[in-house]
Design an enzyme around this catalytic site. Structure first.
Site, PDB file in Angstrom:
ATOM      1  N   ASP A  60     -21.892  -2.519  11.354  1.00  0.00           N
ATOM      2  CA  ASP A  60     -23.149  -2.099  10.400  1.00  0.00           C
ATOM      3  C   ASP A  60     -24.141  -3.192  10.379  1.00  0.00           C
ATOM      4  O   ASP A  60     -25.035  -3.226   9.459  1.00  0.00           O
ATOM      5  CB  ASP A  60     -22.803  -1.563   9.172  1.00  0.00           C
ATOM      6  CG  ASP A  60     -22.003  -2.446   8.184  1.00  0.00           C
ATOM      7  OD1 ASP A  60     -21.368  -3.431   8.883  1.00  0.00           O
ATOM      8  OD2 ASP A  60     -22.020  -2.515   7.102  1.00  0.00           O
ATOM      9  N   GLU A  99      -7.791  -6.247   6.119  1.00  0.00           N
ATOM     10  CA  GLU A  99      -8.203  -6.866   7.134  1.00  0.00           C
ATOM     11  C   GLU A  99      -8.145  -8.628   6.798  1.00  0.00           C
ATOM     12  O   GLU A  99      -8.731  -9.038   5.781  1.00  0.00           O
ATOM     13  CB  GLU A  99      -9.693  -6.599   7.495  1.00  0.00           C
ATOM     14  CG  GLU A  99     -10.321  -7.652   8.377  1.00  0.00           C
ATOM     15  CD  GLU A  99     -11.670  -7.233   8.972  1.00  0.00           C
ATOM     16  OE1 GLU A  99     -12.406  -7.931   9.463  1.00  0.00           O
ATOM     17  OE2 GLU A  99     -12.289  -6.150   8.369  1.00  0.00           O
ATOM     18  N   LYS A 113     -14.270  -9.419  18.006  1.00  0.00           N
ATOM     19  CA  LYS A 113     -15.653  -9.765  17.874  1.00  0.00           C
ATOM     20  C   LYS A 113     -15.937 -10.480  19.083  1.00  0.00           C
ATOM     21  O   LYS A 113     -15.483 -11.429  19.306  1.00  0.00           O
ATOM     22  CB  LYS A 113     -16.030 -10.445  16.596  1.00  0.00           C
ATOM     23  CG  LYS A 113     -15.708  -9.678  15.331  1.00  0.00           C
ATOM     24  CD  LYS A 113     -15.864 -10.596  13.887  1.00  0.00           C
ATOM     25  CE  LYS A 113     -15.354  -9.730  12.571  1.00  0.00           C
ATOM     26  NZ  LYS A 113     -15.732 -10.585  11.478  1.00  0.00           N
ATOM     27  N   LYS A 167     -15.936  -0.230   4.018  1.00  0.00           N
ATOM     28  CA  LYS A 167     -15.381  -1.446   3.971  1.00  0.00           C
ATOM     29  C   LYS A 167     -15.668  -2.115   2.849  1.00  0.00           C
ATOM     30  O   LYS A 167     -16.888  -2.402   2.646  1.00  0.00           O
ATOM     31  CB  LYS A 167     -15.990  -2.410   5.291  1.00  0.00           C
ATOM     32  CG  LYS A 167     -15.063  -3.722   5.520  1.00  0.00           C
ATOM     33  CD  LYS A 167     -15.389  -4.485   6.628  1.00  0.00           C
ATOM     34  CE  LYS A 167     -14.589  -5.754   7.000  1.00  0.00           C
ATOM     35  NZ  LYS A 167     -15.102  -6.187   8.236  1.00  0.00           N
ATOM     36  N   ASP A 222     -16.423  -1.618  13.017  1.00  0.00           N
ATOM     37  CA  ASP A 222     -17.147  -2.297  11.949  1.00  0.00           C
ATOM     38  C   ASP A 222     -18.557  -3.104  12.470  1.00  0.00           C
ATOM     39  O   ASP A 222     -18.420  -4.008  12.586  1.00  0.00           O
ATOM     40  CB  ASP A 222     -16.353  -3.251  11.094  1.00  0.00           C
ATOM     41  CG  ASP A 222     -17.168  -3.773   9.925  1.00  0.00           C
ATOM     42  OD1 ASP A 222     -18.113  -3.401   9.512  1.00  0.00           O
ATOM     43  OD2 ASP A 222     -16.665  -4.944   9.733  1.00  0.00           O
ATOM     44  N   LYS A 226     -15.449  -5.596   0.663  1.00  0.00           N
ATOM     45  CA  LYS A 226     -15.307  -7.066   0.511  1.00  0.00           C
ATOM     46  C   LYS A 226     -14.888  -7.455  -0.685  1.00  0.00           C
ATOM     47  O   LYS A 226     -15.540  -7.025  -2.034  1.00  0.00           O
ATOM     48  CB  LYS A 226     -16.613  -7.520   0.790  1.00  0.00           C
ATOM     49  CG  LYS A 226     -17.087  -7.713   2.199  1.00  0.00           C
ATOM     50  CD  LYS A 226     -16.338  -8.302   3.364  1.00  0.00           C
ATOM     51  CE  LYS A 226     -16.858  -8.155   4.753  1.00  0.00           C
ATOM     52  NZ  LYS A 226     -16.223  -8.997   5.589  1.00  0.00           N
ATOM     53  N   ASP A 283      -8.223 -10.940  11.886  1.00  0.00           N
ATOM     54  CA  ASP A 283      -9.643 -11.060  12.348  1.00  0.00           C
ATOM     55  C   ASP A 283      -9.894 -12.665  12.264  1.00  0.00           C
ATOM     56  O   ASP A 283      -9.802 -13.084  13.777  1.00  0.00           O
ATOM     57  CB  ASP A 283     -10.632 -10.966  11.076  1.00  0.00           C
ATOM     58  CG  ASP A 283     -12.072 -10.817  11.501  1.00  0.00           C
ATOM     59  OD1 ASP A 283     -12.225 -11.354  12.576  1.00  0.00           O
ATOM     60  OD2 ASP A 283     -12.939 -10.511  10.488  1.00  0.00           O
ATOM     61  N   THR A 333     -20.419  -1.463   4.694  1.00  0.00           N
ATOM     62  CA  THR A 333     -19.757  -2.409   3.765  1.00  0.00           C
ATOM     63  C   THR A 333     -20.521  -2.478   2.510  1.00  0.00           C
ATOM     64  O   THR A 333     -21.831  -2.269   2.263  1.00  0.00           O
ATOM     65  CB  THR A 333     -20.270  -3.819   4.585  1.00  0.00           C
ATOM     66  OG1 THR A 333     -19.630  -3.765   5.834  1.00  0.00           O
ATOM     67  CG2 THR A 333     -19.675  -4.900   3.512  1.00  0.00           C
TER      68      THR A 333
END
Length: 329
Positions: free
Chosen positions: A298, A201, A246, A148, A296, A150, A224, A125
Site C-alpha cells: 500500500d 511480522e 521486499k 496491518k 503489503d 504498526k 522481515d 496500514t
C-alpha cells in the site's frame, strides 16, 4: 548492445504521516533509474533505507560505480556480482527487466511464463499512534480484506485490541518492527490468537532470531528485517514460518524470485512487502505478490501524488498499473 543509464533522486510527499516504532516518515525519498537501448527505455525505482545503512547519496554512488558495466551490456545475472543487494541494485535490476520486456515486445509476466497480473488484495496500514487514534483510523478500513497494525512496546495489547474492535472482519498482520522481546512475544500469544491475528511480522530485532528456535507460536511469525536474500533462508527455517520479500532488500526482481523459490523449498510461506514508495516500486513487486499468502503493497496509497499511470487502490485492492507503465511493451 550499448545502453545509456540515468539515475536521479526524487521526493514524493505523503498525504499523512506514516509512523512506526522507529520514527515518522512524511516524504518518500527514492532513486529513479532509466536505461535506454535501441529506442526503448526501462525504468526502475529503489528506496534506500537508513535501517540498512543506505542513503540516497550512497545508492547513487553505487549505481555510478557500476555504470560502465551496465552501459556495456551487463546482464541481470552479472549485476548480482557487480552490486550488493539493496535499493540501488533494485532500481537497476527492475529497469533492466522493464527494458527487456519492451525490447522483446512481451510483458515481464510473459517472459516468466506467468498469467497476466490482476487485482491484488493488499494490507492497508494503521500506523502507530495512540490506541484511540488507531481505532479511528481502523474504522475507515473495516471493510478491506487485510489490515496491518504498526505497534511498539508502549501498549501493544491496547493498540491491537482497539483496532480489532473497530475492524472485526479483515485479516490482520501485526508489525512491531523489531521492538519486542521474546518474553513479550510469549506473553502476548494468547491475545494475538484471541483477536484472530493472522501474522506477526518481525517482532524481534534482526540478529536475535535464535530466540525463536523451537518456539511454537499460536500465530505464524514472519521474518522481515532478518530476511534479505535467498542465502538467508537456511538460517531462518525452524524459527520463522513466513518470509517477507521486499525488492529493496533482495536487490531487485531477480533476487526476489530466487528468495521466493528458496522460501518455498524450505516450506516457508511468502509475503510480499515494500517500503513507502511510488507505483514504480510496486509494479515489479506485484510479480512476487501473485504467489504470496500475504501482500503489503500500500506504499503508493500514502502519497499525496503518485507517478502517472501507477497502481490504483480501492477498498484494499490494488489494480495493476496502466499498460506500458512498467514491465510491458
Amino acid at each position: 548492445m550499448f545502453r545509456s543509464l540515468a539515475a536521479r533522486s526524487d521526493a514524493f510527499a505523503l498525504a499523512t504521516p506514516f509512523r512506526i516504532s522507529r520514527g515518522v516518515k512524511t516524504v518518500a525519498d527514492v532513486v529513479t533509474v532509466s536505461i535506454a537501448a535501441e529506442g526503448a527505455v526501462g525504468w526502475g525505482e529503489g528506496v534506500p533505507y537508513p535501517r540498512y545503512g543506505e542513503s540516497i547519496a550512497g545508492a547513487l554512488a553505487e549505481i555510478a560505480a557500476a555504470r560502465g558495466a551496465i552501459e556495456g551490456g551487463a546482464s541481470r545475472e552479472e549485476l548480482l556480482a557487480l552490486m550488493p543487494a539493496g535499493a540501488a541494485r533494485n532500481a537497476v535490476d527492475c529497469a533492466l527487466w522493464d527494458l527487456e520486456a519492451k525490447l522483446a515486445g512481451r510483458s515481464v509476466t510473459e517472459l516468466l511464463g506467468m498469467a497476466p497480473l490482476g487485482p491484488t488484495a493488499t494490507a492497508m496500514t494503521v500506523s502507530l499512534d495512540t490506541p484511540a487514534a488507531m481505532a479511528a483510523a481502523a474504522r475507515g478500513l473495516a471493510d478491506v480484506p487485510l489490515i496491518k497494525i504498526k505497534v511498539d512496546r508502549s501498549d501493544p495489547e491496547a493498540q491491537i485490541r482497539r483496532v480489532r474492535e473497530a475492524a472485526p472482519a479483515p485479516r490482520v498482520i501485526v508489525d512491531p518492527n523489531e521492538s519486542w522481546t521474546i518474553a513479550e512475544i510469549e506473553r502476548l500469544q494468547p491475545m494475538l490468537a484471541e483477536l484472530r491475528v493472522d501474522l506477526l511480522e518481525q517482532p524481534l530485532p534482526a540478529g536475535e532470531d535464535d530466540a525463536l528456535e523451537g518456539f511454537a507460536p499460536l500465530v505464524p511469525i514472519a521474518a522481515d528485517e532478518s530476511a534479505h536474500i535467498a542465502d538467508d533462508v537456511a538460517a531462518l527455517a525452524g524459527k520463522y514460518q513466513v518470509i517477507n520479500i521486499k525488492l529493496d532488500k533482495t536487490g531487485g526482481l531477480t533476487g526476489a524470485l530466487a528468495l521466493a523459490e528458496a522460501a518455498s523449498a524450505a516450506g516457508l510461506g511468502v509475503m510480499t512487502g515494500s517500503m513507502i514508495s511510488t507505483s514504480l516500486s510496486i509494479a515489479p513487486a506485484l510479480v512476487i505478490a501473485a504467489g504470496s499468502r500475504f501482500v503489503d503493497l500500500d506504499g503508493p496509497l500514502w502519497l499525496a501524488e503518485d507517478r502517472p499511470g501507477g497502481v490504483r487502490g480501492e477498498g484494499g485492492v490494488l489494480s495493476p498499473p496502466s499498460p506500458g507503465f512498467w514491465g510491458a511493451p
